[in-house]
Design a protein around this motif. Structure first.
Motif, PDB file in Angstrom:
ATOM      1  N   LEU B 377       0.827  -1.208   0.000  1.00 49.81           N
ATOM      2  CA  LEU B 377       0.000   0.000   0.000  1.00 49.81           C
ATOM      3  C   LEU B 377       0.874   1.277   0.000  1.00 49.81           C
ATOM      4  O   LEU B 377       0.550   2.278  -0.642  1.00 49.81           O
ATOM      5  N   GLU B 378       1.991   1.180   0.751  1.00 49.01           N
ATOM      6  CA  GLU B 378       2.963   2.308   0.769  1.00 49.01           C
ATOM      7  C   GLU B 378       3.436   2.594  -0.648  1.00 49.01           C
ATOM      8  O   GLU B 378       3.427   3.745  -1.115  1.00 49.01           O
ATOM      9  N   ALA B 379       3.860   1.522  -1.313  1.00 46.03           N
ATOM     10  CA  ALA B 379       4.410   1.682  -2.668  1.00 46.03           C
ATOM     11  C   ALA B 379       3.345   2.235  -3.602  1.00 46.03           C
ATOM     12  O   ALA B 379       3.599   3.154  -4.402  1.00 46.03           O
ATOM     13  N   PHE B 380       2.127   1.695  -3.480  1.00 49.91           N
ATOM     14  CA  PHE B 380       1.038   2.132  -4.363  1.00 49.91           C
ATOM     15  C   PHE B 380       0.722   3.610  -4.141  1.00 49.91           C
ATOM     16  O   PHE B 380       0.641   4.397  -5.091  1.00 49.91           O
ATOM     17  N   SER B 381       0.585   3.995  -2.829  1.00 49.91           N
ATOM     18  CA  SER B 381       0.187   5.388  -2.547  1.00 49.91           C
ATOM     19  C   SER B 381       1.289   6.373  -2.970  1.00 49.91           C
ATOM     20  O   SER B 381       1.010   7.454  -3.490  1.00 49.91           O
ATOM     21  N   LYS B 382       2.542   5.986  -2.738  1.00 48.57           N
ATOM     22  CA  LYS B 382       3.642   6.868  -3.150  1.00 48.57           C
ATOM     23  C   LYS B 382       3.627   7.072  -4.667  1.00 48.57           C
ATOM     24  O   LYS B 382       3.804   8.183  -5.170  1.00 48.57           O
ATOM     25  N   GLY B 383       3.426   5.972  -5.375  1.00 45.17           N
ATOM     26  CA  GLY B 383       3.375   6.050  -6.834  1.00 45.17           C
ATOM     27  C   GLY B 383       2.228   6.921  -7.307  1.00 45.17           C
ATOM     28  O   GLY B 383       2.385   7.734  -8.238  1.00 45.17           O
ATOM     29  N   LEU B 384       1.107   6.755  -6.635  1.00 42.47           N
ATOM     30  CA  LEU B 384      -0.073   7.525  -7.032  1.00 42.47           C
ATOM     31  C   LEU B 384       0.158   9.037  -6.826  1.00 42.47           C
ATOM     32  O   LEU B 384      -0.118   9.852  -7.709  1.00 42.47           O
ATOM     33  N   ILE B 385       0.710   9.358  -5.637  1.00 45.72           N
ATOM     34  CA  ILE B 385       0.962  10.778  -5.318  1.00 45.72           C
ATOM     35  C   ILE B 385       1.944  11.364  -6.332  1.00 45.72           C
ATOM     36  O   ILE B 385       1.785  12.486  -6.816  1.00 45.72           O
ATOM     37  N   LYS B 386       2.977  10.571  -6.621  1.00 47.62           N
ATOM     38  CA  LYS B 386       4.000  11.036  -7.562  1.00 47.62           C
ATOM     39  C   LYS B 386       3.356  11.359  -8.908  1.00 47.62           C
ATOM     40  O   LYS B 386       3.645  12.396  -9.518  1.00 47.62           O
ATOM     41  N   LYS B 387       2.492  10.456  -9.343  1.00 50.51           N
ATOM     42  CA  LYS B 387       1.835  10.666 -10.641  1.00 50.51           C
ATOM     43  C   LYS B 387       0.915  11.886 -10.593  1.00 50.51           C
ATOM     44  O   LYS B 387       0.862  12.687 -11.521  1.00 50.51           O
ATOM     45  N   LEU B 388       0.179  12.001  -9.482  1.00 52.53           N
ATOM     46  CA  LEU B 388      -0.766  13.117  -9.363  1.00 52.53           C
ATOM     47  C   LEU B 388      -0.049  14.475  -9.346  1.00 52.53           C
ATOM     48  O   LEU B 388      -0.559  15.460  -9.859  1.00 52.53           O
ATOM     49  N   LEU B 389       1.139  14.483  -8.728  1.00 51.06           N
ATOM     50  CA  LEU B 389       1.859  15.754  -8.601  1.00 51.06           C
ATOM     51  C   LEU B 389       2.727  16.084  -9.817  1.00 51.06           C
ATOM     52  O   LEU B 389       3.129  17.233  -9.985  1.00 51.06           O
ATOM     53  N   HIS B 390       3.017  15.067 -10.616  1.00 46.53           N
ATOM     54  CA  HIS B 390       3.990  15.275 -11.695  1.00 46.53           C
ATOM     55  C   HIS B 390       3.600  16.433 -12.616  1.00 46.53           C
ATOM     56  O   HIS B 390       4.374  17.377 -12.836  1.00 46.53           O
ATOM     57  N   ASP B 391       2.393  16.385 -13.129  1.00 46.19           N
ATOM     58  CA  ASP B 391       1.986  17.426 -14.084  1.00 46.19           C
ATOM     59  C   ASP B 391       1.889  18.821 -13.457  1.00 46.19           C
ATOM     60  O   ASP B 391       2.417  19.789 -14.032  1.00 46.19           O
ATOM     61  N   PRO B 392       1.223  18.945 -12.281  1.00 49.73           N
ATOM     62  CA  PRO B 392       1.177  20.296 -11.685  1.00 49.73           C
ATOM     63  C   PRO B 392       2.555  20.893 -11.427  1.00 49.73           C
ATOM     64  O   PRO B 392       2.801  22.059 -11.730  1.00 49.73           O
ATOM     65  N   ILE B 393       3.473  20.050 -10.891  1.00 45.78           N
ATOM     66  CA  ILE B 393       4.808  20.589 -10.581  1.00 45.78           C
ATOM     67  C   ILE B 393       5.546  20.959 -11.878  1.00 45.78           C
ATOM     68  O   ILE B 393       6.160  22.028 -11.986  1.00 45.78           O
ATOM     69  N   THR B 394       5.460  20.073 -12.865  1.00 49.58           N
ATOM     70  CA  THR B 394       6.126  20.364 -14.149  1.00 49.58           C
ATOM     71  C   THR B 394       5.564  21.646 -14.756  1.00 49.58           C
ATOM     72  O   THR B 394       6.306  22.510 -15.232  1.00 49.58           O
ATOM     73  N   ASN B 395       4.259  21.779 -14.712  1.00 50.05           N
ATOM     74  CA  ASN B 395       3.642  22.975 -15.307  1.00 50.05           C
ATOM     75  C   ASN B 395       4.036  24.251 -14.570  1.00 50.05           C
ATOM     76  O   ASN B 395       4.263  25.293 -15.191  1.00 50.05           O
ATOM     77  N   LEU B 396       4.109  24.130 -13.225  1.00 57.64           N
ATOM     78  CA  LEU B 396       4.528  25.306 -12.444  1.00 57.64           C
ATOM     79  C   LEU B 396       5.947  25.717 -12.840  1.00 57.64           C
ATOM     80  O   LEU B 396       6.238  26.895 -13.066  1.00 57.64           O
ATOM     81  N   ARG B 397       6.834  24.727 -12.925  1.00 62.32           N
ATOM     82  CA  ARG B 397       8.241  25.032 -13.256  1.00 62.32           C
ATOM     83  C   ARG B 397       8.343  25.616 -14.667  1.00 62.32           C
ATOM     84  O   ARG B 397       9.097  26.565 -14.901  1.00 62.32           O
ATOM     85  N   GLU B 398       7.615  25.041 -15.592  1.00 62.23           N
ATOM     86  CA  GLU B 398       7.663  25.545 -16.976  1.00 62.23           C
ATOM     87  C   GLU B 398       7.112  26.971 -17.056  1.00 62.23           C
ATOM     88  O   GLU B 398       7.641  27.815 -17.772  1.00 62.23           O
ATOM     89  N   ALA B 399       6.055  27.207 -16.283  1.00 58.27           N
ATOM     90  CA  ALA B 399       5.465  28.552 -16.288  1.00 58.27           C
ATOM     91  C   ALA B 399       6.474  29.567 -15.773  1.00 58.27           C
ATOM     92  O   ALA B 399       6.570  30.694 -16.273  1.00 58.27           O
TER      93      ALA B 399
END
Lengths: 275, 429
Positions: B377-399
């Motif tokens: 469950l740890e591995a799954f939740s970490k992966g999920l959070i990582k995926k969920l945050l990837h686009d917002p963080i990338t977009n913020l940095r690109e902006a």
């Protein structure tokens, strides 16, 4: 050792190109903060160049004045060293771009003439003969530096007279400094050239006996040039010449010397040839 | 940490919008700046920087946006400087990028009365130093001044904006320096003992000249001027001899006839063994025969010549303005980029901590899991959070990289997840 020397021979023109770039930027821009990197770099490269000449001499067991490549390299080193001393003296790197351009041109010629030196003339192992050549080349470098400072004096003086104050006015050192540097370079050039020619006469006399100068126009031209420069310096000291007159003397004396040498070398061939 | 809604604002009182009397009243000494900055920061929040020179007093503030900064800052200034607020006009205000651009233009001397003057860069450097000395947390405003100093330096090294002098007397000294170098062993002849000759002598004296020779028709006035500069006096009859002794001659008399003729100068140059002579003829009518300028070692400038050099220098400076503007544009971009980075980095790290906290709390709600189930469950939740945050963080940095992120957009991210409450520990499930 040979590989290392070949590598340095390739690196030197590249290093002078880089230094030329630094001096050009320094000339075009108005940065007058102390510690211009180009000065230290020039000293470094001149040190490397000197070491290269010494190691080349040790490796090939002769003074590195035998080939055209070596001659031009020595010429580049002597002009660079003369300028570097002048820069140290008057603490202004703004004229460097002109001198480094000449150094670069001579070093590029040296690189173009590089390659297999073939048989090295025996006389280049003779210290007296070699000292004659080295002194003559350094004397010639002094006259080169003097003529360039003379030219700068004329250009700056003309801008001041015409009241068209451009880049030359903004970047060159004062007229008094240019005059002093031109005179000092000419005096040291005349002294070194005089010593070099005297040694040359001694070597020639020892080898060939009495020479008829008319049979050797190269020597005749060099002797006449030396007498002309010496007379000019004496007149300037005795009667006083204006900075502009000294500038024209340094410039046209040098150009006449070069023109006469070019005519003699092309029409009559050299007294001692380079390979 | 400064809220994401913080902004930069400038209030300027300068020679463009304020009288000299008002500027005098508003001027701050260095000690006053060091005292005032912490006081204003404590009262208003945010960070203050002050540039105070004879031509301007400017307040740069970075902090939570205030609708009317002068309404808040003005009373503090009035109290500190002990002056009536109504007696001072309104400042010109600028905000955001335009405020930063203004400071960079000040540092470059584009806002100065004399375009291309050098003193202002030193004054901006001092303002930067005083922010550091004020000993308050002023990292953003301090960085703004760092950019301003760098812009000012680049302008002076990469353009000719500050080259050439733009006053007649400075031009005369500049020209003399270009002929003789320094004046320590040069003799300056003052022909005439009026105000003009005295002013010229002051300029040469300030630049190192110490040997003055005054030639004047009236002995009393001439000797008095010579005494002022520890110089010597010679009567007008000895003019030729005086010229022969001098390297530079300032000619400023009321004579209606030329006092210095070409022939006289020809003789003088012989005596001087053709050393250069610089003649500055600021008399009206001219007192040096114009044809003397043709002598080889004589440099002759009259008032019109000097004025034309001044005009040429001014014009040359004006021609440099586009280059200076492009340097300023570059630093404005750098500043904006840096500022957005400062805003977005805490946002990203708070966002990441917020999600990690939510993940941890969600995991804690599931008791009774085996070791293996928990680790999956740890591995799954970490992966999920990582995926969920990837686009917002990338977009913020690109902006940020594209300078396309506004304060409002960033504030929206904070409010979307109640990140400020989360930071303050008030977050609820």
């Amino acid at each position: 050792m040979a590989d290392l020397l070949n590598l340095v021979a390739v690196l030197l023109p590249a290093a002078y190109v880089a230094i030329f770039g630094l001096y050009l930027r320094h000339f075009l821009n108005s940065d007058e903060s102390p510690g211009f990197a180009g000065s230290a770099a020039l000293f470094g490269v001149l040190g490397l160049h000197s070491l290269y000449m010494v190691l080349l001499g040790i490796e090939t067991q002769h003074f590195p004045i035998a080939t055209q490549a070596e001659f031009f390299s020595l010429l580049a080193l002597s002009v660079g060293a003369s300028y570097a001393l002048a820069e140290r003296w008057h603490r202004d790197a703004n004229t460097g771009v002109f001198f480094v351009a000449i150094v670069l041109a001579f070093q590029l010629l040296s690189a173009l003439y590089g390659g297999d030196p073939g048989a090295i003339p025996e006389r280049t192992r003779n210290p007296v003969y070699s000292t004659h050549v080295i002194l003559t080349v350094f004397g010639f470098a002094g006259l080169t530096v003097s003529s360039l400072y003379g030219l700068m004096y004329i250009m700056l003086s003309q801008q001041l007279k015409s009241r068209q104050l451009g880049l030359i006015f903004r970047r060159l050192p004062p007229l008094s400094v240019l005059e002093k540097l031109s005179k000092a370079a000419m005096t040291s050039g005349v002294v070194l050239l005089g010593l070099g020619l005297a040694l040359g006469h001694y070597v020639a006399f020892a080898q060939y006996g009495q020479l008829n100068l008319l049979d050797h126009p190269t020597i005749l031209v060099a002797d006449v040039a030396w007498v002309g420069y010496t007379a000019g310096l004496i007149v300037s000291r005795a009667r006083g010449l204006s900075g502009t007159q000294m500038g024209y003397f340094a410039l046209f004396g040098y150009l006449s010397f070069m023109a006469a040498m070019a005519v003699v070398l092309t029409q009559f061939g050299a007294f001692h040839t380079f390979q | 940490m400064m809220p994401a809604s913080s902004s930069l604002k400038l209030l300027t009182f300068s020679h463009k919008n304020t009288s000299l009397t008002e500027r005098d009243r508003l001027a701050y000494t260095y000690d006053q700046i060091v005292d005032f900055i912490p006081r204003a920061n404590a009262e208003l929040g945010g960070e203050l920087g002050i540039v105070s020179t004879c031509n301007r007093t400017e307040f740069y503030r970075y902090g939570p946006t205030l609708d009317d900064l002068w309404a808040e800052l003005g009373p503090l200034v009035a109290d500190f400087k002990d002056l009536d607020l109504d007696s001072i006009g309104s400042p010109v205000g600028k905000r955001g990028v335009e405020a930063a651009r203004h400071l960079f233009r000040v540092s470059a001397s584009l806002e100065s009365m004399a375009l291309g003057e050098n003193e202002i860069l030193g004054q901006v450097k001092d303002a930067h130093r005083l922010i550091l000395e004020a000993d308050t947390d002023s990292s953003t405003i301090e960085r703004l001044f760092q950019f301003a100093v760098r812009a000012g330096k680049d302008v002076r090294t990469d353009t000719a904006l500050c080259e050439g002098t733009v006053s007649v007397s400075s031009v005369a000294v500049d020209l003399a320096q270009k002929i003789f170098g320094d004046f320590s062993d040069r003799t300056i002849l003052l022909l005439g003992a009026g105000e003009t000759a005295e002013t010229a002598a002051q300029h040469f004296s300030a630049d190192g000249a110490s040997d003055f020779l005054v030639v004047n028709r009236s002995r009393d006035r001439g000797a008095a001027l010579a005494d002022k500069f520890n110089g010597r006096f010679a009567p007008l009859d000895d003019l030729q001899q005086a010229l022969a002794e001098s390297d530079i001659a300032v000619v400023a008399t009321g004579s209606q006839e030329p006092l210095i003729t070409r022939q006289m100068l020809q003789d003088v140059t012989q005596k001087r063994r053709h050393d250069s002579t610089f003649l500055i003829d600021i008399s009206n009518p001219r007192n040096v025969e114009p044809s003397a300028a043709n002598l080889p070692s004589v440099y002759l400038y009259n008032m019109d010549d000097l004025q034309s050099v001044v005009n040429a220098n001014k014009e040359a400076r004006r021609e440099e303005i586009p280059k200076v503007e492009s340097i300023i544009d570059h630093y404005v971009e750098e500043w904006e980029h840096w500022l957005q980075q400062q805003r977005v980095t805490p946002t990203i790290s708070t966002l990441a901590r917020y999600f990690e906290d939510a993940r941890q709390r969600e995991l804690d709600r599931h008791d009774g899991l085996s070791e293996d189930e928990r680790s999956r469950l740890e591995a799954f939740s970490k992966g999920l959070i990582k995926k969920l945050l990837h686009d917002p963080i990338t977009n913020l940095r690109e902006a940020v990289d594209e300078n396309a992120l506004s304060s409002e957009e960033l504030e929206f991210v904070w409010s979307l997840y109640n990140l400020r409450d989360f930071e303050d520990g008030n977050h609820e499930d």
